[in-house]
Structure formats: C-alpha cells, structure tokens
Design a protein around this motif. Structure first.
Motif, PDB file in Angstrom:
ATOM      1  N   ALA A 334       0.823  -1.208   0.000  1.00 34.15           N
ATOM      2  CA  ALA A 334       0.000   0.000   0.000  1.00 34.15           C
ATOM      3  C   ALA A 334       0.859   1.261   0.000  1.00 34.15           C
ATOM      4  O   ALA A 334       1.914   1.312   0.641  1.00 34.15           O
ATOM      5  CB  ALA A 334      -0.923  -0.001   1.214  1.00 34.15           C
ATOM      6  N   GLY A 335       0.386   2.269  -0.736  1.00 33.71           N
ATOM      7  CA  GLY A 335       1.014   3.595  -0.684  1.00 33.71           C
ATOM      8  C   GLY A 335       2.382   3.683  -1.300  1.00 33.71           C
ATOM      9  O   GLY A 335       3.103   4.660  -1.049  1.00 33.71           O
ATOM     10  N   THR A 336       2.766   2.715  -2.104  1.00 34.13           N
ATOM     11  CA  THR A 336       4.104   2.709  -2.687  1.00 34.13           C
ATOM     12  C   THR A 336       4.016   2.457  -4.191  1.00 34.13           C
ATOM     13  O   THR A 336       3.395   1.491  -4.626  1.00 34.13           O
ATOM     14  CB  THR A 336       4.982   1.619  -2.046  1.00 34.13           C
ATOM     15  N   ILE A 337       4.661   3.314  -4.954  1.00 34.95           N
ATOM     16  CA  ILE A 337       4.639   3.170  -6.408  1.00 34.95           C
ATOM     17  C   ILE A 337       5.380   1.899  -6.819  1.00 34.95           C
ATOM     18  O   ILE A 337       6.467   1.595  -6.307  1.00 34.95           O
ATOM     19  CB  ILE A 337       5.308   4.384  -7.078  1.00 34.95           C
ATOM     20  N   VAL A 338       4.783   1.157  -7.728  1.00 38.35           N
ATOM     21  CA  VAL A 338       5.465   0.045  -8.378  1.00 38.35           C
ATOM     22  C   VAL A 338       5.789   0.512  -9.797  1.00 38.35           C
ATOM     23  O   VAL A 338       4.900   0.571 -10.646  1.00 38.35           O
ATOM     24  CB  VAL A 338       4.589  -1.225  -8.424  1.00 38.35           C
ATOM     25  N   PRO A 339       7.043   0.910 -10.065  1.00 40.41           N
ATOM     26  CA  PRO A 339       7.380   1.496 -11.369  1.00 40.41           C
ATOM     27  C   PRO A 339       6.983   0.599 -12.534  1.00 40.41           C
ATOM     28  O   PRO A 339       7.318  -0.585 -12.567  1.00 40.41           O
ATOM     29  CB  PRO A 339       8.903   1.668 -11.291  1.00 40.41           C
ATOM     30  N   GLY A 340       6.235   1.168 -13.485  1.00 40.91           N
ATOM     31  CA  GLY A 340       5.852   0.439 -14.685  1.00 40.91           C
ATOM     32  C   GLY A 340       4.646  -0.456 -14.517  1.00 40.91           C
ATOM     33  O   GLY A 340       4.287  -1.198 -15.443  1.00 40.91           O
ATOM     34  N   LEU A 341       3.982  -0.402 -13.367  1.00 39.46           N
ATOM     35  CA  LEU A 341       2.847  -1.298 -13.129  1.00 39.46           C
ATOM     36  C   LEU A 341       1.725  -1.050 -14.146  1.00 39.46           C
ATOM     37  O   LEU A 341       1.051  -1.992 -14.569  1.00 39.46           O
ATOM     38  CB  LEU A 341       2.320  -1.113 -11.702  1.00 39.46           C
ATOM     39  N   ALA A 342       1.539   0.207 -14.547  1.00 41.87           N
ATOM     40  CA  ALA A 342       0.458   0.526 -15.486  1.00 41.87           C
ATOM     41  C   ALA A 342       0.652  -0.168 -16.829  1.00 41.87           C
ATOM     42  O   ALA A 342      -0.324  -0.453 -17.532  1.00 41.87           O
ATOM     43  CB  ALA A 342       0.364   2.036 -15.689  1.00 41.87           C
ATOM     44  N   SER A 343       1.890  -0.421 -17.189  1.00 46.75           N
ATOM     45  CA  SER A 343       2.149  -1.093 -18.473  1.00 46.75           C
ATOM     46  C   SER A 343       2.057  -2.612 -18.351  1.00 46.75           C
ATOM     47  O   SER A 343       2.037  -3.312 -19.368  1.00 46.75           O
ATOM     48  CB  SER A 343       3.538  -0.702 -19.001  1.00 46.75           C
ATOM     49  N   ARG A 344       1.958  -3.129 -17.102  1.00 44.92           N
ATOM     50  CA  ARG A 344       1.965  -4.586 -16.898  1.00 44.92           C
ATOM     51  C   ARG A 344       0.683  -5.117 -16.270  1.00 44.92           C
ATOM     52  O   ARG A 344       0.555  -6.313 -16.070  1.00 44.92           O
ATOM     53  CB  ARG A 344       3.165  -4.980 -16.037  1.00 44.92           C
ATOM     54  N   ILE A 345      -0.246  -4.223 -15.942  1.00 45.51           N
ATOM     55  CA  ILE A 345      -1.511  -4.673 -15.370  1.00 45.51           C
ATOM     56  C   ILE A 345      -2.322  -5.392 -16.446  1.00 45.51           C
ATOM     57  O   ILE A 345      -2.236  -5.068 -17.632  1.00 45.51           O
ATOM     58  CB  ILE A 345      -2.314  -3.478 -14.788  1.00 45.51           C
ATOM     59  N   LEU A 346      -3.111  -6.396 -16.042  1.00 43.46           N
ATOM     60  CA  LEU A 346      -3.950  -7.122 -16.988  1.00 43.46           C
ATOM     61  C   LEU A 346      -5.174  -7.667 -16.275  1.00 43.46           C
ATOM     62  O   LEU A 346      -5.216  -7.730 -15.035  1.00 43.46           O
ATOM     63  CB  LEU A 346      -3.180  -8.260 -17.653  1.00 43.46           C
ATOM     64  N   VAL A 347      -6.176  -8.036 -17.051  1.00 40.88           N
ATOM     65  CA  VAL A 347      -7.348  -8.706 -16.496  1.00 40.88           C
ATOM     66  C   VAL A 347      -6.993 -10.182 -16.339  1.00 40.88           C
ATOM     67  O   VAL A 347      -6.462 -10.808 -17.263  1.00 40.88           O
ATOM     68  CB  VAL A 347      -8.572  -8.531 -17.420  1.00 40.88           C
ATOM     69  N   ASN A 348      -7.262 -10.702 -15.166  1.00 44.07           N
ATOM     70  CA  ASN A 348      -6.897 -12.089 -14.865  1.00 44.07           C
ATOM     71  C   ASN A 348      -7.526 -13.049 -15.883  1.00 44.07           C
ATOM     72  O   ASN A 348      -8.750 -13.030 -16.086  1.00 44.07           O
ATOM     73  CB  ASN A 348      -7.379 -12.464 -13.463  1.00 44.07           C
ATOM     74  N   PRO A 349      -6.726 -13.844 -16.560  1.00 43.79           N
ATOM     75  CA  PRO A 349      -7.274 -14.782 -17.569  1.00 43.79           C
ATOM     76  C   PRO A 349      -8.345 -15.715 -17.011  1.00 43.79           C
ATOM     77  O   PRO A 349      -9.185 -16.219 -17.765  1.00 43.79           O
ATOM     78  CB  PRO A 349      -6.037 -15.561 -18.030  1.00 43.79           C
ATOM     79  N   VAL A 350      -8.351 -15.909 -15.690  1.00 42.83           N
ATOM     80  CA  VAL A 350      -9.321 -16.825 -15.071  1.00 42.83           C
ATOM     81  C   VAL A 350     -10.762 -16.336 -15.253  1.00 42.83           C
ATOM     82  O   VAL A 350     -11.701 -17.129 -15.235  1.00 42.83           O
ATOM     83  CB  VAL A 350      -8.998 -16.992 -13.567  1.00 42.83           C
ATOM     84  N   VAL A 351     -10.927 -15.017 -15.481  1.00 40.00           N
ATOM     85  CA  VAL A 351     -12.293 -14.476 -15.596  1.00 40.00           C
ATOM     86  C   VAL A 351     -12.636 -14.071 -17.025  1.00 40.00           C
ATOM     87  O   VAL A 351     -13.727 -13.559 -17.279  1.00 40.00           O
ATOM     88  CB  VAL A 351     -12.489 -13.270 -14.651  1.00 40.00           C
ATOM     89  N   VAL A 352     -11.719 -14.283 -17.952  1.00 41.74           N
ATOM     90  CA  VAL A 352     -11.926 -13.842 -19.337  1.00 41.74           C
ATOM     91  C   VAL A 352     -12.454 -14.994 -20.180  1.00 41.74           C
ATOM     92  O   VAL A 352     -11.793 -16.029 -20.330  1.00 41.74           O
ATOM     93  CB  VAL A 352     -10.610 -13.301 -19.939  1.00 41.74           C
ATOM     94  N   PRO A 353     -13.681 -14.843 -20.747  1.00 45.95           N
ATOM     95  CA  PRO A 353     -14.204 -15.895 -21.633  1.00 45.95           C
ATOM     96  C   PRO A 353     -13.347 -16.001 -22.895  1.00 45.95           C
ATOM     97  O   PRO A 353     -12.663 -15.027 -23.252  1.00 45.95           O
ATOM     98  CB  PRO A 353     -15.612 -15.388 -21.966  1.00 45.95           C
TER      99      PRO A 353
END
Length: 490
Positions: A334-353
């Motif tokens: 919490a409260g801490t930047i993870v550099p580059g996270l915006a370019s690596r976020i994704l929707v979990n394949p477990v919920v994607v039809p």
C-alpha cells in the motif's frame, strides 16, 4: 575655387556617392534578413574635404541581449508546452475519453449493472470487456509515455549535436571578427554572422555574453558555466537506447558541468534542452507514477481476501506481470509506487471468456476454493460486486511522489491526475503566450532600431542621386573652364 580644388571636390563627391550607394544597396538587399544590422556610411570633413570615415553598424547591445534572453525563455516554454500537449493527446480528445478517470467510470457503470442483475451472464461479460478497455488504456498510455521520454531524449541528442556545431562555427567567425577589428578591416559581416549564431544557440540553451578587446566574444550559460571563451567548450550527452518507468536518462554536461532541467509549468527552462530534460525527467515520470498508482489501486480494490476477509490478499480480477513477464498473485504494498505497473496490469485470464468465467468475479474463488465468497452458489449473489464497487470509493493511500497523494480514494485520484495534467497545460499555455508576446515585442523593437527600412533607404538613394548630380554639374563646369583655357591658348 581653383580648377584643381574643383576637380578634387568632384572626385570626392563621386567617391562618396559610390560608397554610399553601395552601402544603401546592401541594406536594401538584406531588408528581409533578420540577422542583418543596418549599415551607414559616415561622412566626415577633413583637410581634403568630405570623405567616408567609416561604415557604421547600427548595433544596440542592450536590445540584442534582451532579444537573446527572450528567444531563450520563449523556446523553453514552447518546448515544454509541446510536450504537455503530446501527453494530453494520450488521454484522447477534448473530453479525455481515454483517461483513467473516464475508463474507470465506464467500467463502474457496467459493474453496477452486473451487481443489480448478477445472474445475467451478458452483463458479466460486459464487465470483463470494460475491464479490458481500462487495462488497455493504462497499458497504452504508459507505453506511449515512455516513448515520449525517448523522443525527448532523442531531441536532446540532436540539440547537443547542433549546439556543438554552432559553437565550432562561432569559434571560426569570432576569430574573423577579432582579426578584422585588429587590422582595421570591415568586420560588420562577421559581426552579423556571429550575432545570428548566438541567437540560434540561445534557442537551445540560455546564454549571457560580454565582449573583450578586439570585439572578442565570451559566452556563458544562464547558470554561469563557460560555453565559449576563445575556443568552444565541449557539450556532452549520452543518449539512452530505450526507456521504461525505471530508466533514468543521462544528463547534459557543458564543460563538465551538468545542465539543470527546467522547473514548474511556467518553466525556468531557458532554451529547448532544459525543457526536454524537464519533460523526460520530471513531467513524464510524475504522470507515469500516477498511472502506476491507478493500476495499483485497481489491483488492491479487487483483491480477494476470502469469505471472512481474513485470508492473505491475492490479486483478483486485476492482476499484473513482473518485469520478466511472469504473472503475479501478491497484492502490491500500500502507498508505494510500483514502477511500470500501469504497463503490466492485466485482467486475470481466469475471468476472461471463453476459457475463463466472469462468474468468478461475482462469486470469488479466482485464487482457489478457499477464496469463494458466494458459498451457496446463488446466481443472483451481488454482495461481492457491491464490495468491489465500494472499494473504488474507499480510503486508499498513495505515494507522495505522485504530487496528488492527498486524494482520498481511487476515483478521486484518477480524476485529480487529469486535473494535475490540465493545470500544468493551462499554466504552460498562458506562460507561452506571455513569453512569445515578449519575444515578439522585443524583436520588433530590435528590428526598428537595427533593421532596414526600405522607405529610409530609398529616400537616401534620392539624396545620393542629388549629390551625384551636383558632382556632375561641377565636372561639367570644370570641363567648360578647361575648354575655355585651351581655346585661349590656341
């Protein structure tokens, strides 16, 4: 007046008229040359009558200094504004339809609809689609933001190359000025060329100057670092091959001293290099950190904690990959930047039809049976969806490096991010208009003092013509007198 005196006077008139007409013709030919300073043939009276004493250059040192200063600050502000406009374009059109705030709003609307009718598979698929749009928007913005940093780095490289070339040329021209001044030759053309070079340098980096004996120029940066003194000082820069959120670009060094980046929307940058440094090292990284915190907030808001909320938090609908491309399940701190996270976020394949199911968002269990919240399996269960929706407005801490860390929740943070960018852009726009207006007025004042007025030059040509006519009449009179003497002698 003796015949010899009359002949001498006529010859002086013709010589002066020729020189004056040559100077006026040169002025007229350079009327549209912004680096040309008007010349005047100065007539002085001596023992041999009126002669051209000097070809004077209508220079104005204070106005030239102001022109160079204004050009430098206008260039820096214009460069920063262009960079901010480019970042703004990442967010879509005038309505910022691709901004995280707008994408989260669209996603939340679909989430509300699914929560109210949790047994509708179509609404669940719509939620996943909106989530993918949101993730794609963050990925694209983050990646293009790093490309903007790379473009700025490339521009710095080009600016440094241009600056070294201009300094080398300045050394050659400055030597011409010194040699001409020392020998009493006409240095005006070389002075014009030198001033033009300094103006171009000032658009790249802010400069101050002073002139020593024999018109020898010494040039410093606005921060006082020697840029040119007898010889050009070396400007060095090591370009960066590629940028990501963790990359720190190299500095620009003038004679071994680092050049500072500009600061604030009404930038302190003088010249384009400092503004490009500001875009690359300050503006873009700060906006990147905001995107990264939005991504972290989404992952946190939709994390799974089990039926009682006591299990170790694990990534839910939103997850991410590490820098090596491996999908992670741990929720970022919490409260801490993870550099580059915006370019690596994704929707979990477990919920994607079709291989995954949106029902896992409704029921829980993305991380296994222990994390299922809808233990009764009711198809209309919407409590977990409501909880996720509430988390978007729930208290959340953000890193202070984002400059908007006082936002109380994720929705406010995403909105404040666009507000931060728009405020910067608005201030930069206003400042650019002011600085450009100052430059325009300064150029007008400089031009009116040192530039060529065709009306004045044409009027001078008429005066020179009248002087030439007077000389021809005097010669005609002398000719008649000489002919009369020859007739008497014969």
């Amino acid at each position: 007046m003796s015949l010899a005196s009359a002949l001498s006077t006529a010859q002086s008139i013709f010589n002066n008229s020729g020189t004056q007409s040559g100077v006026v013709s040169k002025n007229i030919a350079n009327a549209q040359n912004p680096d040309y300073v008007r010349r005047s043939a100065m007539v002085v009276t001596g023992g041999n009558g009126a002669v051209i004493g000097d070809i004077a250059r209508a220079q104005n040192a204070p106005l030239l200094r102001q022109t160079i200063e204004s050009s430098s600050i206008a260039s820096g502000q214009r460069t920063l504004l262009n960079g901010l406009e480019e970042i703004k374009n990442l967010m879509g059109g005038n309505d910022n339809e691709l901004s995280p705030a707008k994408l989260i709003t669209a996603f939340r609307n679909d989430l509300d609809a699914f929560s109210s009718k949790a047994n509708d598979t179509g609404l669940g698929i719509a939620v996943i689609s909106s989530a993918q749009d949101l993730v794609s928007g963050l990925n694209t913005a983050a990646n293009k933001l790093q490309q903007i940093r790379k473009d700025a780095d490339d521009q710095i490289k080009q600016n440094v190359s241009d600056l070294n070339g201009l300094l080398a040329k300045l050394e050659t021209v400055n030597n011409q000025v010194k040699n001409a001044t020392a020998s009493g030759a006409d240095a005006n053309d070389a002075l014009d060329e030198r001033d033009g070079i300094v103006k171009k340098i000032s658009e790249i980096v802010g400069v101050t100057s002073y002139t020593r004996d024999n018109n020898d120029l010494v040039l410093y940066t606005s921060d006082g670092v020697t840029l040119f003194e007898a010889v050009a000082r070396k400007v060095t820069f090591q370009p960066t091959a590629a940028f990501d959120a963790s990359t720190t670009g190299s500095g620009v060094y003038i004679d071994g001293v680092a050049l500072n980046a500009g600061e604030s929307a009404n930038t302190t940058a003088k010249g384009s290099i400092q503004a490009f440094l500001q875009i690359r090292d300050t503006v873009a990284p700060t906006f990147q950190s905001q995107l990264d915190e939005v991504a972290r907030g989404l992952i946190t808001a939709f994390a799974e904690t089990g039926p009682a909320g006591t299990l170790t938090p694990m990534t839910g609908m939103f997850t991410y990959k590490d820098s090596s491309g491996v999908q992670q399940s741990a929720v970022p701190a919490a409260g801490t930047i993870v550099p580059g996270l915006a370019s690596r976020i994704l929707v979990n394949p477990v919920v994607v039809p079709p291989s995954g199911s949106p029902d896992k968002v409704r029921d829980g269990g993305i991380n296994g049976a222990a994390y299922i919240v809808n233990t009764d399996g009711g198809s209309s269960y919407g409590d977990l969806l409501d909880k996720y929706n509430e988390n978007l407005e729930g208290p959340m801490a953000f890193d202070s490096d984002t400059e908007i860390a006082d936002a109380p929740n994720l929705l406010s943070f995403a909105s404040d991010s666009m507000g931060w960018l728009e405020e910067l852009r608005s201030t930069a726009t206003s400042s650019e208009e002011t600085k450009t207006a100052l430059l325009t007025r300064t150029l007008e004042a400089f031009s009116s003092t040192t530039g060529v007025s065709l009306d004045e030059e044409l009027s001078l040509l008429l005066d020179i013509e009248q002087s030439y006519k007077a000389g021809t009449k005097l010669m005609a009179t002398v000719d008649e007198m000489m002919q009369a003497l020859l007739d008497i002698a014969s």
